[in-house]
Design an enzyme around this catalytic site. Structure first.
Site, PDB file in Angstrom:
ATOM      1  N   ASP A 177       0.844  -1.201   0.000  1.00 15.72           N
ATOM      2  CA  ASP A 177       0.000   0.000   0.000  1.00 15.72           C
ATOM      3  C   ASP A 177       0.878   1.250   0.000  1.00 15.72           C
ATOM      4  O   ASP A 177       2.042   1.205   0.405  1.00 15.72           O
ATOM      5  CB  ASP A 177      -0.874   0.034   1.259  1.00 15.72           C
ATOM      6  CG  ASP A 177      -1.838  -1.135   1.317  1.00 15.72           C
ATOM      7  OD1 ASP A 177      -2.174  -1.676   0.249  1.00 15.72           O
ATOM      8  OD2 ASP A 177      -2.226  -1.512   2.437  1.00 15.72           O
TER       9      ASP A 177
HETATM   10  N1  URA Z   1      -1.077  -5.927   3.935  1.00 16.46           N
HETATM   11  C1  URA Z   1      -1.601  -4.688   3.944  1.00 16.46           C
HETATM   12  O1  URA Z   1      -2.616  -4.436   4.560  1.00 16.46           O
HETATM   13  N2  URA Z   1      -0.950  -3.731   3.262  1.00 16.46           N
HETATM   14  C2  URA Z   1       0.204  -3.933   2.594  1.00 16.46           C
HETATM   15  O2  URA Z   1       0.746  -3.008   2.009  1.00 16.46           O
HETATM   16  C3  URA Z   1       0.739  -5.225   2.601  1.00 16.46           C
HETATM   17  C4  URA Z   1       0.076  -6.216   3.273  1.00 16.46           C
END
Ligand code: URA
Length: 239
Positions: free
Chosen positions: A104
């Site tokens: 993310d």
């Molecule tokens: N899980 C999440 O919630 N976000 C990420 O970026 C990676 C794994």
């Protein structure tokens, strides 16, 4: 492999441009200027120079990046946001790099970038059981019940079933109502770690991917930095 294809793949120019450049004598193969740009060459055995510089051909590259917050891991720019591949320097511009599993925008840490599609598939496929390890700070106090729920396989708010996962409690603070944990998963569903913890009433406030398979994020990499993996490091990912 054809000389113009080799040089074209590496970003030295289009087939037409390379024909002209070879004619001008900018390219040598084993010290000789080739008569045409479509001759066959063996880049592993022959010494190819472009404008005096050695052309070392590698079909695949594997980069470990310490992705900073504020950068998206998708390869195409969405709404003007900076992409992780934009942080990669010129020397890799000829490779069509993609991330092996996204992070993310607000998640930091180990982003694996490569042009090896089969390798990406193996890294992200839940069937291959490549463990992705995350360090997370949480709002809420994690308990042994949460550890057990992760181990049993969580069901998310929308009914999505998760594979068995590991939750390790690093520390909790009842005064501030916070926890530090390590989460290990073999899947890569959308916002997976955030949704998994939320299903237990715990909200992620900070998330960083620390390891993929047998390879840990290098402590030598500051946020935004990257380096090419050695063959041994690359292989340790699937080991
Ligand atoms: N899980 C999440 O919630 N976000 C990420 O970026 C990676 C794994």
């Amino acid at each position: 492999m054809r000389l113009d294809k080799l040089l074209g793949n590496m970003g030295y120019g289009s087939r037409k441009e390379l024909r002209t450049l070879v004619k001008k004598g900018l390219v040598t193969v084993d010290g000789v200027v080739p008569k045409s740009s479509d001759i066959n060459v063996d880049p592993e055995k022959q010494v190819i120079l472009f404008n005096g510089d050695r052309v070392t051909y590698k079909p695949y590259v594997y980069l470990m990046m310490n992705k900073p917050q504020g950068v998206i891991s998708a390869t195409e720019d969405s709404r003007g946001q900076r992409c992780a591949v934009d942080l990669v320097g010129e020397e890799f511009s000829m490779y069509d790099l993609s991330p092996a599993g996204r992070l993310d925008i607000d998640t930091e840490g180990f982003l694996l970038l490569t042009n090896d599609g089969a390798f990406i598939h193996d890294v992200i496929s839940p069937k291959k059981h490549v463990v992705k390890e995350y360090y997370a700070c949480l709002e809420g106090v994690a308990t042994e019940e949460d550890v057990k729920a992760f181990a049993d396989g969580l069901i998310l708010a929308d009914g999505t079933e998760c594979m068995e996962a590991e939750l390790v409690i690093v520390g909790t603070d009842t005064d501030t109502n916070t926890s530090e944990v390590v989460v290990k998963i073999c899947e890569g569903k959308f916002h997976q770690v955030k949704r998994m913890t939320l299903s237990r009433g715990l909200k992620v406030t900070y998330l960083k991917r620390m390891a993929i398979g047998g390879l840990r994020l290098g402590t030598d990499l500051e946020a935004g930095e990257y380096r090419e993996l050695t063959l041994e490091e690359k292989e340790s990912i699937l080991r």
